[in-house]
Design a protein around this motif. Structure first.
Motif, mmCIF file in Angstrom:
data_model
loop_
_atom_site.group_PDB
_atom_site.id
_atom_site.type_symbol
_atom_site.label_atom_id
_atom_site.label_comp_id
_atom_site.label_asym_id
_atom_site.label_seq_id
_atom_site.Cartn_x
_atom_site.Cartn_y
_atom_site.Cartn_z
ATOM 1 N N ARG A 155 -12.282 -3.620 5.429
ATOM 2 C CA ARG A 155 -11.048 -4.357 5.192
ATOM 3 C C ARG A 155 -11.251 -5.447 4.131
ATOM 4 O O ARG A 155 -10.387 -5.675 3.278
ATOM 5 C CB ARG A 155 -10.538 -4.994 6.490
ATOM 6 C CG ARG A 155 -10.015 -4.011 7.532
ATOM 7 C CD ARG A 155 -9.268 -4.761 8.618
ATOM 8 N NE ARG A 155 -8.809 -3.895 9.682
ATOM 9 C CZ ARG A 155 -9.483 -3.665 10.811
ATOM 10 N NH1 ARG A 155 -10.662 -4.254 11.014
ATOM 11 N NH2 ARG A 155 -9.000 -2.863 11.745
ATOM 12 N N ASN B 189 0.832 -1.204 0.000
ATOM 13 C CA ASN B 189 0.000 0.000 0.000
ATOM 14 C C ASN B 189 0.866 1.253 0.000
ATOM 15 O O ASN B 189 1.464 1.601 1.024
ATOM 16 C CB ASN B 189 -0.932 -0.008 1.219
ATOM 17 C CG ASN B 189 -1.786 1.245 1.293
ATOM 18 O OD1 ASN B 189 -1.945 1.972 0.299
ATOM 19 N ND2 ASN B 189 -2.355 1.511 2.466
ATOM 20 N N TYR C 32 -4.517 0.648 5.920
ATOM 21 C CA TYR C 32 -5.229 0.833 4.645
ATOM 22 C C TYR C 32 -5.346 2.306 4.259
ATOM 23 O O TYR C 32 -6.069 2.641 3.321
ATOM 24 C CB TYR C 32 -6.619 0.214 4.731
ATOM 25 C CG TYR C 32 -6.595 -1.275 4.948
ATOM 26 C CD1 TYR C 32 -6.487 -2.167 3.887
ATOM 27 C CD2 TYR C 32 -6.669 -1.815 6.238
ATOM 28 C CE1 TYR C 32 -6.455 -3.538 4.084
ATOM 29 C CE2 TYR C 32 -6.637 -3.187 6.451
ATOM 30 C CZ TYR C 32 -6.533 -4.042 5.368
ATOM 31 O OH TYR C 32 -6.488 -5.394 5.571
ATOM 32 N N TYR D 161 -11.018 -3.971 0.692
ATOM 33 C CA TYR D 161 -9.625 -3.676 0.321
ATOM 34 C C TYR D 161 -8.867 -4.960 -0.015
ATOM 35 O O TYR D 161 -8.063 -5.002 -0.963
ATOM 36 C CB TYR D 161 -8.907 -2.954 1.459
ATOM 37 C CG TYR D 161 -9.279 -1.497 1.605
ATOM 38 C CD1 TYR D 161 -9.305 -0.644 0.513
ATOM 39 C CD2 TYR D 161 -9.597 -0.963 2.863
ATOM 40 C CE1 TYR D 161 -9.633 0.694 0.653
ATOM 41 C CE2 TYR D 161 -9.926 0.372 3.012
ATOM 42 C CZ TYR D 161 -9.944 1.196 1.905
ATOM 43 O OH TYR D 161 -10.267 2.527 2.042
ATOM 44 N N PHE E 124 -5.437 3.833 0.438
ATOM 45 C CA PHE E 124 -5.146 2.556 -0.216
ATOM 46 C C PHE E 124 -4.810 2.737 -1.693
ATOM 47 O O PHE E 124 -5.619 3.184 -2.498
ATOM 48 C CB PHE E 124 -6.328 1.617 -0.070
ATOM 49 C CG PHE E 124 -6.003 0.173 -0.338
ATOM 50 C CD1 PHE E 124 -5.160 -0.527 0.499
ATOM 51 C CD2 PHE E 124 -6.549 -0.478 -1.437
ATOM 52 C CE1 PHE E 124 -4.860 -1.863 0.267
ATOM 53 C CE2 PHE E 124 -6.250 -1.811 -1.684
ATOM 54 C CZ PHE E 124 -5.408 -2.501 -0.834
#
Length: 302
Positions: free
Chosen positions: A233, A84, A190, A236, A193
């Protein structure tokens, strides 16, 4: 790693990644599981480093390890956080700002078998690294001692194969009595992201370097608990897994995904916390990888 090479030799398989790798794949269990499947005699070392990102892994394989210290297969074991580019890369930034990094830039090729006991006192080494005009280029072992002595951190217990064994078991009903629950939308891992950017460049650099040395590169996505994968999450992670599967042939690495797929590796008893495996989980991951027919395990050199 220097001690391992001195005693055992350069590993055939080198595990790289962050703390999730350091405690998430047991190299000795992997050795035994591979031997049971006809790959006997292979040496495996876990070089996972807390906080390692793609940039850190790129630095390790291209600048820290010498040509003689490179393995025959790289298992890069981690998750989306390492790739990331939207979040600050504190680990890599701290490395670049460290006196150990400055010493590394001036080092001579590492001497396998260098005795750590021969190191000068910590203050003298730090002073030498801070004064490039007087510093002697550091070997890998000297750099390790320098960094360990200069960081105000508690060093985790690491065994001779580089593995960090953690026996704690994750219990959601009691874990959050001690640790605060953080929802995915507030999780810094994150933040912003972005699977492009500097980490993508580092990933391509690692793949290109491995290809130039004819070292197969396999990137392994470690499992996560259902308690960790809230809707934010989980979204992602789906993006990450699709992205890696898509770019693997183009960039030049083997993608192995251990999240889901009815592998039963996401059970709470395999974890220390919602995202880090414990010894039981690290053993289960090792056994799962050992039976993977797609990973090009090295043949024992005669």
């Amino acid at each position: 790693y220097q001690s391992y090479i001195s005693a055992i030799g350069v590993p055939d398989v080198l595990i790289l990644g962050s703390s999730r790798a350091a405690q998430g794949l047991d190299p000795r269990i992997l050795q035994h599981a591979l031997a049971a499947r006809g790959h006997s005699g292979l040496k495996v070392f876990n070089f996972g480093i807390n906080g390692a990102t793609a940039q850190v892994v790129d630095w390790m394989v291209r600048e820290v390890l010498t040509a003689e210290q490179l393995p025959r297969l790289i298992l890069w074991v981690d998750g989306s956080r390492a790739f990331n580019s939207g979040r600050p890369d504190r680990t890599y930034d701290l490395i670049l700002a460290s006196p150990g990094y400055q010493s590394l830039q001036k080092r001579q090729p590492a001497t396998v078998g260098w005795n750590v006991e021969q190191a000068a006192p910590a203050k003298a080494r730090l002073a030498a690294a801070a004064n490039p005009t007087q510093a002697t280029p550091a070997t890998s072992a000297q750099l390790l001692v320098l960094v360990q002595d200069s960081l105000p951190l508690e060093v985790s217990p690491i065994d001779a194969n580089g593995f960090i064994a953690v026996s704690d078991r994750f219990n959601p009903s009691t874990y959050y009595d001690t640790y605060p629950y953080v929802a995915g939308e507030y999780d810094g891992d994150y933040q912003g992201f972005n699977l492009g950017g500097v980490q993508a460049v580092a990933l391509e650099s690692v793949a290109a370097f491995a290809r130039s040395r004819q070292i197969p590169l396999a990137i392994v996505n470690l499992p996560l608990t259902s308690a960790y994968l809230d809707p934010v999450r989980a979204d992602y992670e789906v993006q990450y897994r699709r992205h890696m599967q898509q770019i693997a042939p183009e960039v030049g690495f083997l993608w192995r995904d251990l999240q889901g797929k009815n592998l039963d590796l996401d059970r709470n008893e395999y974890f220390e916390d919602p995202s880090h495996l414990n010894t039981a989980g690290a053993a289960a991951v090792a056994r799962q990888l050992a039976i993977d027919p797609n990973i090009p395990w090295p043949r024992l050199q005669k």
